[in-house]
Design a protein around this motif. Sequence first.
Motif, PDB file in Angstrom:
ATOM      1  N   VAL A 101      -6.808   3.915  -6.002  1.00  0.00           N
ATOM      2  CA  VAL A 101      -6.388   5.203  -5.432  1.00  0.00           C
ATOM      3  C   VAL A 101      -6.994   6.315  -6.290  1.00  0.00           C
ATOM      4  CG1 VAL A 101      -4.461   6.681  -4.766  1.00  0.00           C
ATOM      5  CG2 VAL A 101      -4.245   4.190  -4.598  1.00  0.00           C
ATOM      6  N   GLN A 129      -5.171  12.339  -1.731  1.00  0.00           N
ATOM      7  CA  GLN A 129      -5.353  10.969  -2.189  1.00  0.00           C
ATOM      8  C   GLN A 129      -6.269  10.184  -1.237  1.00  0.00           C
ATOM      9  OE1 GLN A 129      -1.863   9.064  -4.612  1.00  0.00           O
ATOM     10  NE2 GLN A 129      -1.017   9.785  -2.662  1.00  0.00           N
ATOM     11  N   TRP A 130      -7.084   9.339  -1.860  1.00  0.00           N
ATOM     12  CA  TRP A 130      -7.939   8.429  -1.097  1.00  0.00           C
ATOM     13  C   TRP A 130      -7.844   7.036  -1.728  1.00  0.00           C
ATOM     14  CZ3 TRP A 130     -10.001  10.335   3.297  1.00  0.00           C
ATOM     15  CH2 TRP A 130     -10.105  11.726   3.422  1.00  0.00           C
ATOM     16  N   TRP A 131      -7.882   5.991  -0.895  1.00  0.00           N
ATOM     17  CA  TRP A 131      -7.741   4.637  -1.432  1.00  0.00           C
ATOM     18  C   TRP A 131      -8.794   3.709  -0.831  1.00  0.00           C
ATOM     19  CZ3 TRP A 131      -6.787   0.492   1.815  1.00  0.00           C
ATOM     20  CH2 TRP A 131      -6.351   0.806   3.098  1.00  0.00           C
ATOM     21  N   TYR A 134      -8.511   8.064 -11.161  1.00  0.00           N
ATOM     22  CA  TYR A 134      -8.370   6.843 -10.370  1.00  0.00           C
ATOM     23  C   TYR A 134      -7.365   5.918 -11.037  1.00  0.00           C
ATOM     24  CZ  TYR A 134     -12.727   8.454  -8.248  1.00  0.00           C
ATOM     25  OH  TYR A 134     -13.677   9.200  -7.622  1.00  0.00           O
ATOM     26  N   LEU A 157       0.697   4.030  -2.948  1.00  0.00           N
ATOM     27  CA  LEU A 157       0.417   5.441  -2.703  1.00  0.00           C
ATOM     28  C   LEU A 157       1.540   6.330  -3.230  1.00  0.00           C
ATOM     29  CD1 LEU A 157      -1.140   5.264   0.889  1.00  0.00           C
ATOM     30  CD2 LEU A 157      -2.324   5.523  -1.313  1.00  0.00           C
ATOM     31  N   SER A 170       1.130   6.386  -7.002  1.00  0.00           N
ATOM     32  CA  SER A 170      -0.031   7.194  -7.355  1.00  0.00           C
ATOM     33  C   SER A 170       0.236   8.676  -7.141  1.00  0.00           C
ATOM     34  CB  SER A 170      -1.235   6.749  -6.521  1.00  0.00           C
ATOM     35  OG  SER A 170      -2.357   7.560  -6.768  1.00  0.00           O
ATOM     36  N   SER A 171       0.964   8.998  -6.077  1.00  0.00           N
ATOM     37  CA  SER A 171       1.267  10.410  -5.804  1.00  0.00           C
ATOM     38  C   SER A 171       2.141  11.007  -6.913  1.00  0.00           C
ATOM     39  CB  SER A 171       1.959  10.540  -4.452  1.00  0.00           C
ATOM     40  OG  SER A 171       2.296  11.874  -4.177  1.00  0.00           O
ATOM     41  N   VAL A 177      -6.215  -2.499  -5.104  1.00  0.00           N
ATOM     42  CA  VAL A 177      -6.412  -1.225  -4.425  1.00  0.00           C
ATOM     43  C   VAL A 177      -6.693  -0.150  -5.475  1.00  0.00           C
ATOM     44  CG1 VAL A 177      -5.328   0.589  -3.049  1.00  0.00           C
ATOM     45  CG2 VAL A 177      -4.955  -1.798  -2.454  1.00  0.00           C
ATOM     46  N   LEU A 224       0.824  -1.203   0.000  1.00  0.00           N
ATOM     47  CA  LEU A 224       0.000   0.000   0.000  1.00  0.00           C
ATOM     48  C   LEU A 224       0.859   1.254   0.000  1.00  0.00           C
ATOM     49  CD1 LEU A 224      -2.790   1.316   0.151  1.00  0.00           C
ATOM     50  CD2 LEU A 224      -2.638   1.129   2.660  1.00  0.00           C
ATOM     51  N   GLN A 255      -7.935  10.748  -6.740  1.00  0.00           N
ATOM     52  CA  GLN A 255      -7.597  12.109  -6.350  1.00  0.00           C
ATOM     53  C   GLN A 255      -8.341  13.085  -7.263  1.00  0.00           C
ATOM     54  OE1 GLN A 255      -3.429  12.891  -5.792  1.00  0.00           O
ATOM     55  NE2 GLN A 255      -3.672  15.100  -6.121  1.00  0.00           N
TER      56      GLN A 255
END
Length: 543
Positions: free
Chosen positions: A177, A158-160, A192, A70, A73-74, A175, A66, A179
């Motif tokens: 993710v 960010q949200w997952w 996403y 993240l 994804s960031s 998962v 995770l 934003q």
Amino acid sequence: MTSPLSLADLSVSQVRTWPRRIHSLWRRSLRFRTVSITVGLTLVAVLASGVYMSISVRNDLFSSRLSQVLDDSSRTMSSVQRLFESADINDRVAITTVMNTVRNQMAATSSSQLIAGYRAPGQEYNPYAPQGFRSSELAGGVLTNDLRATVQDSVGQQWWQSVTLEGPNGEVPGVIVGQLIDVPGAGKYEFYIGFDLTDSEQTLQFLQQTMLIVGLALLLLVGAVAWVVVRLVVEPITVAAETSQRLADGDLGVRIRESGEDELATLARSFNGMADSLQQRIRELAELSLVQQRFVSDVSHELRTPLTTIRLADDVLYDQRDAFPPATTRTVELLHTQVERFELLLNDLLEISRYDAGSVQLELDPTNLAALAQDCIEGMEALAEERGSDVRLVAPGGHGEVEMDPRRIRRIVRNLLGNAIEHGEGKPIVVTVDSDEKSVALTVRDYGLGMSESDAEHVFDRFWRADPSRRRTIGGTGLGLSISTEDASLHGGILDVWSRLGEGSSFRLTLPRTPGEKVTSFPLPRVPEDVDGPGPSIELEDE
């Protein structure tokens, strides 16, 4: 040839009996019980450790993956934001071109083809705003409304959410993710990225399989070690148990082999010392018993000759008693009575000595127990009338012939009748005979004084009397019931008694139809049907 039905029945029978077999093995085998407990506790420990390690590894793998997701994804969302900010958006074509570039950039930067972008709802209509996009793998409700609503509430955060993705071989963990990004000239867009966690799942499965194999190997190893250790410890105990059983069965010369100086060797020495002491004591008791038996036998035989002479002289005097003065006549009658009693006592002592010496054998003959009981009642009818007792025979069964020694059974019945007349206080006496397919039985019930529980425990002892001050009126020797128990045991039968003070006594004789077999059924109850409660009862049988 065995039919399929019989094989199925055999299988069902084996399935039904194996729990009973295991239970029996658990009770009889210390080795099996110890190894089972050791393996069971090891299994619990391995399962607990395996579950804990599996949960810990799964949590660590997920946390690590995770964090990586993240970070990826960031970086992807940051590059998308920079791409929008640096683009020269003047018309719809330009913004559409930038959106396509963003889509390719997201796939390239995140190394994931699971991407989606939507224009956030609730905004004013913009003719330049491009349409959103979505990978086919994210269709079917993978993007939940809860995740989208959360993403839409904040820009740049960010949200997952953990989801289940469709993979080539079925469902796989993943998962998503998301934003919210502000696109110049087009408004706010939700982006996403889906990440497949199949590699982490495979790593976890590999670790679980490895732990399972290691756990099974450890379980087998512990079981083998426990078996070896238990065998080393239990084997001497098993030998001691088998030796003790042989010693209890009469093999007084058996001993345990002594070796070493440990606790087991001490046990063997102690056991052998105990066996030596027991053997010596039993030998002494056997010699003493033999001396006692010889003494009783010799004395009884030696008394035969003087007793015969005394009996002859007594008969002469008794036949001429009417010619003597009254005092002398009374003396002769007393002498005659005591000589008869002494002769009975001598015969009983000889019989007891034969039982003690183990030289008694049955003289079997088919006999009707009901007819035998009737003969005994008729033979003692005069004595019963003299004492005022009415002796009645009730015989619902027992009329068939059964193999027995009629002389010894007749002696038992006469002894029981004599005791009932002696202690019946002139009240009725009921003799009952019955039978079933395995046994025949006879009870003698009187309604006299009865006995207490402590007296009933000794009623079959030699020379025992419930009331020593009570005078015998029919010439008993004190050995009748003791001889009766020996006669019953010689047939494999049981002689027992029920008695209660003030309500009388009931003696029950039960014989197997085949002499020597064990009595397994009782045609007549031990407790009479005309009383309430069991009362004291004593049972004597051949052991």
